[in-house]
Design a protein around this motif. Sequence first.
Motif, PDB file in Angstrom:
ATOM      1  N   LEU A   9       7.783   0.498  -4.893  1.00  0.00           N
ATOM      2  CA  LEU A   9       7.288  -0.259  -3.745  1.00  0.00           C
ATOM      3  C   LEU A   9       7.652   0.452  -2.457  1.00  0.00           C
ATOM      4  O   LEU A   9       8.733   1.015  -2.327  1.00  0.00           O
ATOM      5  CB  LEU A   9       7.928  -1.651  -3.700  1.00  0.00           C
ATOM      6  CG  LEU A   9       7.761  -2.545  -4.911  1.00  0.00           C
ATOM      7  CD1 LEU A   9       8.555  -3.815  -4.705  1.00  0.00           C
ATOM      8  CD2 LEU A   9       6.304  -2.848  -5.145  1.00  0.00           C
ATOM      9  N   GLY A  11       7.860  -0.637   1.538  1.00  0.00           N
ATOM     10  CA  GLY A  11       7.762  -1.769   2.440  1.00  0.00           C
ATOM     11  C   GLY A  11       8.109  -1.377   3.850  1.00  0.00           C
ATOM     12  O   GLY A  11       8.214  -0.200   4.186  1.00  0.00           O
ATOM     13  N   ASP A 115       5.267 -13.627  -5.956  1.00  0.00           N
ATOM     14  CA  ASP A 115       4.525 -13.011  -4.861  1.00  0.00           C
ATOM     15  C   ASP A 115       5.503 -12.513  -3.791  1.00  0.00           C
ATOM     16  O   ASP A 115       6.289 -13.292  -3.256  1.00  0.00           O
ATOM     17  CB  ASP A 115       3.560 -14.041  -4.264  1.00  0.00           C
ATOM     18  CG  ASP A 115       2.608 -13.453  -3.244  1.00  0.00           C
ATOM     19  OD1 ASP A 115       2.617 -12.219  -3.025  1.00  0.00           O
ATOM     20  OD2 ASP A 115       1.844 -14.232  -2.646  1.00  0.00           O
ATOM     21  N   PRO A 117       4.800 -10.661  -0.551  1.00  0.00           N
ATOM     22  CA  PRO A 117       3.772 -10.106   0.329  1.00  0.00           C
ATOM     23  C   PRO A 117       4.224  -8.913   1.160  1.00  0.00           C
ATOM     24  O   PRO A 117       3.426  -8.016   1.444  1.00  0.00           O
ATOM     25  CB  PRO A 117       3.369 -11.270   1.226  1.00  0.00           C
ATOM     26  CG  PRO A 117       4.185 -12.426   0.847  1.00  0.00           C
ATOM     27  CD  PRO A 117       5.082 -12.050  -0.285  1.00  0.00           C
ATOM     28  N   TYR A 119       5.798  -6.418   0.330  1.00  0.00           N
ATOM     29  CA  TYR A 119       5.643  -5.196  -0.455  1.00  0.00           C
ATOM     30  C   TYR A 119       4.320  -5.165  -1.233  1.00  0.00           C
ATOM     31  O   TYR A 119       4.125  -4.322  -2.090  1.00  0.00           O
ATOM     32  CB  TYR A 119       6.813  -5.045  -1.436  1.00  0.00           C
ATOM     33  CG  TYR A 119       8.105  -4.731  -0.734  1.00  0.00           C
ATOM     34  CD1 TYR A 119       8.459  -3.421  -0.457  1.00  0.00           C
ATOM     35  CD2 TYR A 119       8.959  -5.746  -0.331  1.00  0.00           C
ATOM     36  CE1 TYR A 119       9.645  -3.131   0.199  1.00  0.00           C
ATOM     37  CE2 TYR A 119      10.143  -5.458   0.324  1.00  0.00           C
ATOM     38  CZ  TYR A 119      10.474  -4.151   0.590  1.00  0.00           C
ATOM     39  OH  TYR A 119      11.640  -3.862   1.239  1.00  0.00           O
ATOM     40  N   LYS A 120       3.451  -6.117  -0.945  1.00  0.00           N
ATOM     41  CA  LYS A 120       2.156  -6.221  -1.628  1.00  0.00           C
ATOM     42  C   LYS A 120       2.338  -6.227  -3.149  1.00  0.00           C
ATOM     43  O   LYS A 120       1.636  -5.542  -3.890  1.00  0.00           O
ATOM     44  CB  LYS A 120       1.214  -5.107  -1.196  1.00  0.00           C
ATOM     45  CG  LYS A 120       0.902  -5.172   0.282  1.00  0.00           C
ATOM     46  CD  LYS A 120      -0.015  -4.082   0.720  1.00  0.00           C
ATOM     47  CE  LYS A 120      -0.232  -4.219   2.216  1.00  0.00           C
ATOM     48  NZ  LYS A 120      -0.874  -3.072   2.794  1.00  0.00           N
ATOM     49  N   LEU A 121       3.298  -7.026  -3.592  1.00  0.00           N
ATOM     50  CA  LEU A 121       3.604  -7.148  -5.011  1.00  0.00           C
ATOM     51  C   LEU A 121       3.263  -8.557  -5.483  1.00  0.00           C
ATOM     52  O   LEU A 121       3.720  -9.541  -4.907  1.00  0.00           O
ATOM     53  CB  LEU A 121       5.095  -6.873  -5.267  1.00  0.00           C
ATOM     54  CG  LEU A 121       5.586  -7.080  -6.696  1.00  0.00           C
ATOM     55  CD1 LEU A 121       4.972  -6.036  -7.631  1.00  0.00           C
ATOM     56  CD2 LEU A 121       7.107  -7.019  -6.751  1.00  0.00           C
ATOM     57  N   LEU A 122       2.446  -8.650  -6.502  1.00  0.00           N
ATOM     58  CA  LEU A 122       2.096  -9.922  -7.124  1.00  0.00           C
ATOM     59  C   LEU A 122       2.209  -9.726  -8.629  1.00  0.00           C
ATOM     60  O   LEU A 122       1.510  -8.888  -9.214  1.00  0.00           O
ATOM     61  CB  LEU A 122       0.676 -10.356  -6.748  1.00  0.00           C
ATOM     62  CG  LEU A 122       0.197 -11.683  -7.325  1.00  0.00           C
ATOM     63  CD1 LEU A 122       1.064 -12.839  -6.829  1.00  0.00           C
ATOM     64  CD2 LEU A 122      -1.263 -11.917  -6.948  1.00  0.00           C
TER      65      LEU A 122
END
Length: 144
Positions: A9, A11, A115, A117, A119-122
């Motif tokens: 990731l 961020g 979720d 957000p 780190y745009k991780l889902l």
Amino acid sequence: MLHTWEVRLSGAAAQHVVRILSQNVCGQAVARIGSAVASRPGYDLYAFVETLCTAGTCDELGVPGYTATHCMRRPPTVGRPSGGITVLLRQSFPVFGSAGVTVRSDPRAGIVWVDVPAYKLLVACCYFSPLGSRVYQSGELHHD
């Protein structure tokens, strides 16, 4: 069955690697979750499926240093608990400690969403019953 992943990731402040372990505990959640974490330490997210948890057994699944989220199917129509997910997030991991992390449980679909957000991780942690399962025959779930 056991699966592991490492997700890199980027961020706002730093780069991180999220270590994820997923394991089917075959209905023996209380016995297997603690030993799985102890024998495979250092993961940031553990996803255990087919826990067969009920409201009474979920309280027994706490692991020090982790925040637990449980997803139990709403009342089972097959006469016994089925499926189920327990997700453990490491409390000291900076990505999960950041503001804006949400964990949602959807018992009808059998999914726990994590979720992050920033780190745009889902991450979707889910359990799919085998196609011959009575949950499909009863109409509780669909396998389209």
